[in-house]
Design a protein around this motif. Sequence first.
Motif, PDB file in Angstrom:
ATOM      1  N   GLU A 172      18.071  76.629  61.085  1.00 23.25           N
ATOM      2  CA  GLU A 172      17.584  76.723  62.466  1.00 23.25           C
ATOM      3  C   GLU A 172      18.570  76.054  63.422  1.00 23.25           C
ATOM      4  O   GLU A 172      18.885  74.871  63.279  1.00 23.25           O
ATOM      5  N   GLU A 174      20.187  76.409  67.821  1.00 28.13           N
ATOM      6  CA  GLU A 174      20.028  77.041  69.123  1.00 28.13           C
ATOM      7  C   GLU A 174      21.010  78.194  69.244  1.00 28.13           C
ATOM      8  O   GLU A 174      22.177  78.080  68.908  1.00 28.13           O
ATOM      9  N   MET A 175      20.523  79.332  69.756  1.00 29.99           N
ATOM     10  CA  MET A 175      21.401  80.478  69.984  1.00 29.99           C
ATOM     11  C   MET A 175      20.793  81.405  71.030  1.00 29.99           C
ATOM     12  O   MET A 175      19.597  81.674  71.010  1.00 29.99           O
ATOM     13  N   SER A 176      21.632  81.860  71.946  1.00 28.98           N
ATOM     14  CA  SER A 176      21.227  82.820  72.965  1.00 28.98           C
ATOM     15  C   SER A 176      22.478  83.280  73.693  1.00 28.98           C
ATOM     16  O   SER A 176      23.581  82.810  73.427  1.00 28.98           O
ATOM     17  N   ALA A 200      17.010  81.339  65.329  1.00 24.84           N
ATOM     18  CA  ALA A 200      17.606  81.046  66.635  1.00 24.84           C
ATOM     19  C   ALA A 200      16.544  80.548  67.607  1.00 24.84           C
ATOM     20  O   ALA A 200      15.758  81.322  68.141  1.00 24.84           O
ATOM     21  N   PRO A 203      16.083  81.296  72.351  1.00 25.66           N
ATOM     22  CA  PRO A 203      16.875  82.515  72.537  1.00 25.66           C
ATOM     23  C   PRO A 203      16.848  83.040  73.974  1.00 25.66           C
ATOM     24  O   PRO A 203      17.618  83.930  74.311  1.00 25.66           O
ATOM     25  N   ILE A 265      20.432  89.629  70.454  1.00 24.37           N
ATOM     26  CA  ILE A 265      20.433  88.853  69.208  1.00 24.37           C
ATOM     27  C   ILE A 265      20.088  89.739  68.018  1.00 24.37           C
ATOM     28  O   ILE A 265      20.750  89.686  66.972  1.00 24.37           O
ATOM     29  N   ILE A 277      19.717  87.179  62.058  1.00 27.59           N
ATOM     30  CA  ILE A 277      19.463  86.178  63.090  1.00 27.59           C
ATOM     31  C   ILE A 277      18.076  86.432  63.654  1.00 27.59           C
ATOM     32  O   ILE A 277      17.790  87.525  64.151  1.00 27.59           O
ATOM     33  N   PRO A 279      15.387  85.429  66.308  1.00 21.83           N
ATOM     34  CA  PRO A 279      15.107  84.695  67.543  1.00 21.83           C
ATOM     35  C   PRO A 279      13.652  84.256  67.641  1.00 21.83           C
ATOM     36  O   PRO A 279      12.754  84.950  67.178  1.00 21.83           O
TER      37      PRO A 279
END
Length: 321
Positions: A172, A174-176, A200, A203, A265, A277, A279
């Motif tokens: 886990e 952070e992704m966006s 993610a 997101p 994503i 991935i 989100p």
Amino acid sequence: MPFLVGKEVGPTGYGTMRLTWNPQVTPEDVAFETLNKALELGANFWNGGELYGTPDYNSLHLLNKYFTKYPENAEKVVLSIKGGLKVGQLTPDGSEENIRRSVDECLKVLDGKKKVDIFECARQDKNFPVEHTVEVLAKCVKEGKIGGIGLSEVDAETIRRAAKVHTIAAVEVEMSLWSTDILENDIAKACAELNIPVIAYSPLGRGALTGTVTSLADIPEGDFRRYTPRFQEANFEQNKKLINEVKSLASRKGVAPAQVALGWIRSLSEKPGMPTIIPIPGGTTVDKVTQNLVGVKLFSDEELAEVDTILKENAVAGSRY
């Protein structure tokens, strides 16, 4: 913190949702209605934790009440739980004593209403190597207390080292469109190589990518975003350029800005060499959950190329924290 729910379907077939819940923000009946709608729409991989609330009342207490009321749904849900922090603090404690305390406390709160399918320490304690953390959790797996092991906010090297000790169920981070770090720092690459799904979080850029935040004044008093660099006035003026590009693309696609952020994503997961991935967008109501789970369209190669250009020309200003 608000109640959050999100979903993506990966190769395991599980949708995903995250529970960071505050009863003062979201009453239990609304939370239960939202949970039921999420499950109805296929989001059956649920993510909660000790840190989402207080030691006396957090997302685990909500889950206990939910599965008490809807026991038939317990076997439908794959539950991932974060813990491993000092009691009542956001400070990691990677000692075997505390990790075991955390696992046992989570099981105690759930009271047999639902098993913990995956457990992850919310942050890796710098005082202990990841091998130690995974070895402790591997014992808990062997003892039948948890079903699997996850990692949270770790780098690529740590992921590779952890995977040598025990199978890692998920990572886990952070992704966006607002935070593309994992595409550049080898985290996505390591997870792809090891066939580990990426969960993610944030997101939607902590709400920025929905287009509803136009200035710092739109963020309520007491909201932690008021103190984060990316929402400060000078940085946010730069960051609105990316937000406006997302809104423009959403208008052309005939969807909401949030659906553009989530579709991007999901589309990355389809690319060769990328991991799955997953989100986890926010949503406190049935309407928001439905928007996040339904109508999210995959991007064509041309659209992905357009997004790459947008990201290069509209760099995000300010650090994540």
